[in-house]
Design a protein around this motif. Structure first.
Motif, PDB file in Angstrom:
ATOM      1  N   ASP A 119      56.528  43.350 -17.576  1.00  0.00           N
ATOM      2  CA  ASP A 119      57.520  42.285 -17.713  1.00  0.00           C
ATOM      3  C   ASP A 119      57.799  41.675 -16.345  1.00  0.00           C
ATOM      4  O   ASP A 119      57.350  42.185 -15.319  1.00  0.00           O
ATOM      5  CB  ASP A 119      58.828  42.818 -18.313  1.00  0.00           C
ATOM      6  CG  ASP A 119      58.656  43.326 -19.742  1.00  0.00           C
ATOM      7  OD1 ASP A 119      57.684  42.903 -20.407  1.00  0.00           O
ATOM      8  OD2 ASP A 119      59.481  44.150 -20.177  1.00  0.00           O
ATOM      9  N   TRP A 175      67.748  42.066 -24.464  1.00  0.00           N
ATOM     10  CA  TRP A 175      66.467  42.680 -24.141  1.00  0.00           C
ATOM     11  C   TRP A 175      66.533  43.223 -22.723  1.00  0.00           C
ATOM     12  O   TRP A 175      67.334  42.760 -21.891  1.00  0.00           O
ATOM     13  CB  TRP A 175      65.341  41.667 -24.274  1.00  0.00           C
ATOM     14  CG  TRP A 175      64.776  41.572 -25.659  1.00  0.00           C
ATOM     15  CD1 TRP A 175      65.246  42.182 -26.780  1.00  0.00           C
ATOM     16  CD2 TRP A 175      63.612  40.848 -26.064  1.00  0.00           C
ATOM     17  NE1 TRP A 175      64.462  41.869 -27.857  1.00  0.00           N
ATOM     18  CE2 TRP A 175      63.456  41.060 -27.454  1.00  0.00           C
ATOM     19  CE3 TRP A 175      62.701  40.035 -25.390  1.00  0.00           C
ATOM     20  CZ2 TRP A 175      62.411  40.490 -28.176  1.00  0.00           C
ATOM     21  CZ3 TRP A 175      61.658  39.461 -26.112  1.00  0.00           C
ATOM     22  CH2 TRP A 175      61.521  39.698 -27.490  1.00  0.00           C
ATOM     23  N   PRO A 204      64.332  43.025 -20.077  1.00  0.00           N
ATOM     24  CA  PRO A 204      64.026  42.170 -18.917  1.00  0.00           C
ATOM     25  C   PRO A 204      65.221  41.282 -18.578  1.00  0.00           C
ATOM     26  O   PRO A 204      65.785  40.637 -19.453  1.00  0.00           O
ATOM     27  CB  PRO A 204      62.839  41.319 -19.404  1.00  0.00           C
ATOM     28  CG  PRO A 204      62.287  42.028 -20.582  1.00  0.00           C
ATOM     29  CD  PRO A 204      63.444  42.734 -21.214  1.00  0.00           C
ATOM     30  N   ARG A 243      58.504  38.698 -21.122  1.00  0.00           N
ATOM     31  CA  ARG A 243      58.261  39.960 -21.831  1.00  0.00           C
ATOM     32  C   ARG A 243      56.788  40.018 -22.209  1.00  0.00           C
ATOM     33  O   ARG A 243      56.297  39.181 -22.968  1.00  0.00           O
ATOM     34  CB  ARG A 243      59.130  40.022 -23.093  1.00  0.00           C
ATOM     35  CG  ARG A 243      58.801  41.187 -24.059  1.00  0.00           C
ATOM     36  CD  ARG A 243      59.451  42.468 -23.613  1.00  0.00           C
ATOM     37  NE  ARG A 243      59.091  43.577 -24.493  1.00  0.00           N
ATOM     38  CZ  ARG A 243      59.730  43.907 -25.618  1.00  0.00           C
ATOM     39  NH1 ARG A 243      60.772  43.185 -26.009  1.00  0.00           N
ATOM     40  NH2 ARG A 243      59.348  44.945 -26.331  1.00  0.00           N
ATOM     41  N   ASN A 287      51.979  48.343 -25.848  1.00  0.00           N
ATOM     42  CA  ASN A 287      53.437  48.374 -25.697  1.00  0.00           C
ATOM     43  C   ASN A 287      54.017  49.615 -26.346  1.00  0.00           C
ATOM     44  O   ASN A 287      53.654  49.974 -27.471  1.00  0.00           O
ATOM     45  CB  ASN A 287      54.091  47.150 -26.350  1.00  0.00           C
ATOM     46  CG  ASN A 287      53.839  45.883 -25.574  1.00  0.00           C
ATOM     47  OD1 ASN A 287      52.782  45.299 -25.710  1.00  0.00           O
ATOM     48  ND2 ASN A 287      54.795  45.476 -24.773  1.00  0.00           N
TER      49      ASN A 287
END
Length: 285
Positions: A148, A202, A204, A243, A249
């Motif tokens: 990220d 989120w 980030p 992201r 992931n």
């Protein structure tokens, strides 16, 4: 306290008094924490290390880290911050050396080696709190995955807002700043693509403000639930995060559920923003 990891900043607040602000972050680079910390099929720590330390996987993670995460960290407009990169002691030496080479010119970045198998939240909390200076008035913490990115003015904007909300943090003890506008960067296919998205809470570009003596950190809360019991501020104007989305992931992205959150920005503008705000060249990914 680990002096090498301290980055103390003194800034003039809008309320007339000097406010000493520290901006500190942590990135976990393929660190094999306790096996419960990952979505995987490994049943032992040894099996987890075999999965995370597979050379093909690490080659990809190093590439994404170099092309997505590091450019804007290196290019921050405000250099007064510190970022710890957590790695396991048994990370193959080839990749330790590669990380050292990639981050060697970024004085704000520090590699932190820890034994594998520690509790994920516990080890990150230990590192983040060790970076604090008790003489600071305010701490701004962030966590950033190794695929990220945050925008080049992330630290600068965080500092500006910190000065504006200092009385609020002082009274509430902990406050979330949620930069909720960014890009989804999908690298699963033969060609990387990016889409603008506005989505709350989120990791980030999520910032956790607290006082330096707080026993808690940004790692003490599930990032999507902090707001349910604490004060949370949303900043939706600047495009502040990227992201990364790919086959490896740990936390998946459900595009169907995010359909209403995705904005339709023309591709040429997306590419322009990626280069200007994140120093990302999508052709290199």
């Amino acid at each position: 306290m680990d002096k090498e990891l301290q980055e103390v900043t003194k800034a003039e607040g809008i309320y007339g008094s000097d406010i000493r602000l520290q901006v500190v972050g942590i990135t976990r680079f393929s660190y094999p924490a306790n096996i419960e910390a990952f979505n995987h099929s490994a049943s032992t720590l040894q099996e987890l290390q075999e999965v995370l330390y597979a050379h093909e996987r690490l080659d990809q993670r190093i590439h994404l880290f170099e092309q997505i995460t590091l450019p804007a960290i290196r290019g921050q407009s405000d250099k007064d911050f510190a970022l710890a990169i957590l790695i396991g002691e048994n990370l193959p030496s080839k990749y330790q050396e590669k990380l050292e080479a990639l981050t060697g010119d970024i004085q704000q970045v520090h590699l932190v080696r820890k034994p594998e198998g520690s509790g994920h939240k516990e080890i990150c909390l230990e590192i983040l709190t060790s970076m604090r200076d008790a003489q600071s008035d305010l701490i701004a913490e962030f966590r950033l995955d190794d695929d990220d990115a945050v925008a080049v003015d992330f630290v600068e904007r965080t500092r500006t807002i910190a000065m504006e909300i200092w009385p609020l943090v002082r009274s509430q003890k902990r406050v979330e700043l949620d930069f909720c506008r960014g890009f989804l960067l999908d690298v699963k296919g033969p060609r990387a693509t990016a889409r603008e998205i506005v989505v709350p809470h989120w990791t980030p570009a999520q910032v956790y403000f607290c006082l330096p003596n707080s026993p808690l950190s940004i790692m003490s809360y599930r990032h999507t639930r902090f707001w349910t019991g604490n004060t949370s501020l949303s900043e939706a104007k600047p495009i502040m995060f990227v992201r990364g989305v790919h086959g490896d992931n740990d936390s998946s992205v459900n595009f169907k559920k995010l359909k209403k959150s995705i904005r339709h920005m023309p591709e040429e503008r997306v590419l322009k923003f990626l280069k200007q705000r994140f120093l990302i060249d999508i052709e290199k990914i």
